[in-house]
Design a protein around this motif. Sequence first.
Motif, PDB file in Angstrom:
ATOM      1  N   MET A   1       2.085  14.433  -9.703  1.00 55.10           N
ATOM      2  CA  MET A   1       2.075  13.695 -10.943  1.00 55.10           C
ATOM      3  C   MET A   1       2.385  14.629 -12.107  1.00 55.10           C
ATOM      4  SD  MET A   1      -1.101  11.056 -10.950  1.00 55.10           S
ATOM      5  CE  MET A   1      -0.572  10.312 -12.464  1.00 55.10           C
ATOM      6  N   LYS A   2       2.932  14.034 -13.134  1.00 60.09           N
ATOM      7  CA  LYS A   2       3.216  14.763 -14.360  1.00 60.09           C
ATOM      8  C   LYS A   2       2.258  14.290 -15.447  1.00 60.09           C
ATOM      9  CE  LYS A   2       8.103  14.896 -13.283  1.00 60.09           C
ATOM     10  NZ  LYS A   2       9.425  14.420 -13.676  1.00 60.09           N
ATOM     11  N   LYS A   3       2.019  15.148 -16.422  1.00 59.77           N
ATOM     12  CA  LYS A   3       1.162  14.772 -17.544  1.00 59.77           C
ATOM     13  C   LYS A   3       1.769  13.557 -18.250  1.00 59.77           C
ATOM     14  CE  LYS A   3      -1.054  16.609 -21.615  1.00 59.77           C
ATOM     15  NZ  LYS A   3      -1.189  17.737 -22.522  1.00 59.77           N
ATOM     16  N   GLU A   5       1.914  10.524 -16.932  1.00 56.54           N
ATOM     17  CA  GLU A   5       2.299   9.523 -15.936  1.00 56.54           C
ATOM     18  C   GLU A   5       1.103   8.645 -15.575  1.00 56.54           C
ATOM     19  OE1 GLU A   5       5.731  10.838 -12.968  1.00 56.54           O
ATOM     20  OE2 GLU A   5       3.773  10.836 -12.048  1.00 56.54           O
ATOM     21  N   TYR A   6       1.378   7.392 -15.272  1.00 57.08           N
ATOM     22  CA  TYR A   6       0.334   6.438 -14.925  1.00 57.08           C
ATOM     23  C   TYR A   6       0.240   6.275 -13.414  1.00 57.08           C
ATOM     24  CZ  TYR A   6       0.442   5.137 -19.837  1.00 57.08           C
ATOM     25  OH  TYR A   6       0.380   5.173 -21.195  1.00 57.08           O
ATOM     26  N   SER A   7      -0.962   5.945 -12.938  1.00 55.48           N
ATOM     27  CA  SER A   7      -1.192   5.664 -11.526  1.00 55.48           C
ATOM     28  C   SER A   7      -2.325   4.649 -11.427  1.00 55.48           C
ATOM     29  CB  SER A   7      -1.555   6.942 -10.772  1.00 55.48           C
ATOM     30  OG  SER A   7      -2.747   7.500 -11.292  1.00 55.48           O
ATOM     31  N   HIS A   9      -5.741   3.347  -8.884  1.00 49.54           N
ATOM     32  CA  HIS A   9      -6.658   3.753  -7.816  1.00 49.54           C
ATOM     33  C   HIS A   9      -7.709   2.673  -7.640  1.00 49.54           C
ATOM     34  CE1 HIS A   9      -4.957   7.779  -7.949  1.00 49.54           C
ATOM     35  NE2 HIS A   9      -5.061   7.719  -9.263  1.00 49.54           N
ATOM     36  N   CYS A  20      -2.449  10.454 -16.357  1.00 46.21           N
ATOM     37  CA  CYS A  20      -2.630  11.866 -16.054  1.00 46.21           C
ATOM     38  C   CYS A  20      -2.764  12.652 -17.362  1.00 46.21           C
ATOM     39  CB  CYS A  20      -1.453  12.386 -15.237  1.00 46.21           C
ATOM     40  SG  CYS A  20      -1.611  14.115 -14.776  1.00 46.21           S
ATOM     41  N   ALA A  23      -1.992  18.465 -15.476  1.00 39.53           N
ATOM     42  CA  ALA A  23      -1.343  18.744 -14.189  1.00 39.53           C
ATOM     43  C   ALA A  23      -0.798  20.161 -14.223  1.00 39.53           C
ATOM     44  CB  ALA A  23      -0.218  17.746 -13.928  1.00 39.53           C
ATOM     45  N   THR A  28      -4.667  17.814 -10.632  1.00 40.62           N
ATOM     46  CA  THR A  28      -4.424  16.883 -11.737  1.00 40.62           C
ATOM     47  C   THR A  28      -5.755  16.304 -12.199  1.00 40.62           C
ATOM     48  OG1 THR A  28      -4.123  14.986 -10.294  1.00 40.62           O
ATOM     49  CG2 THR A  28      -2.140  16.222 -10.873  1.00 40.62           C
ATOM     50  N   SER A  30      -7.085  12.783 -14.404  1.00 38.85           N
ATOM     51  CA  SER A  30      -6.672  11.500 -14.982  1.00 38.85           C
ATOM     52  C   SER A  30      -7.847  10.810 -15.648  1.00 38.85           C
ATOM     53  CB  SER A  30      -6.112  10.583 -13.895  1.00 38.85           C
ATOM     54  OG  SER A  30      -4.978  11.158 -13.306  1.00 38.85           O
ATOM     55  N   ASN A  53       5.372   3.346 -16.568  1.00 34.19           N
ATOM     56  CA  ASN A  53       6.119   4.589 -16.351  1.00 34.19           C
ATOM     57  C   ASN A  53       7.618   4.434 -16.611  1.00 34.19           C
ATOM     58  OD1 ASN A  53       4.000   6.332 -15.669  1.00 34.19           O
ATOM     59  ND2 ASN A  53       3.982   5.590 -13.567  1.00 34.19           N
TER      60      ASN A  53
END
Length: 62
Positions: A1-3, A5-7, A9, A20, A23, A28, A30, A53
């Motif tokens: 992941m990059k700073k 960026e969304y994910s 969970h 995030c 990273a 990382t 978040s 994103n």
Amino acid sequence: MKKGEYSYHPYGRNFRIYVCTYADGRSTMSDPVRDEPLYTDREEARRRVYELNGWKYKGSKI
């Protein structure tokens, strides 16, 4: 992941979207996105992460 960026969970029975904040290539960190609701469906959360994103969503492969 990059700073930045969304994910998503799992969060109990739902899914929560995270951004995030750190990273370095090995680890990382978040934080949850405050204004986003909890999603009950994994595909909805995935679709929203793609949208945030700026990625092209291709849909589920099921």
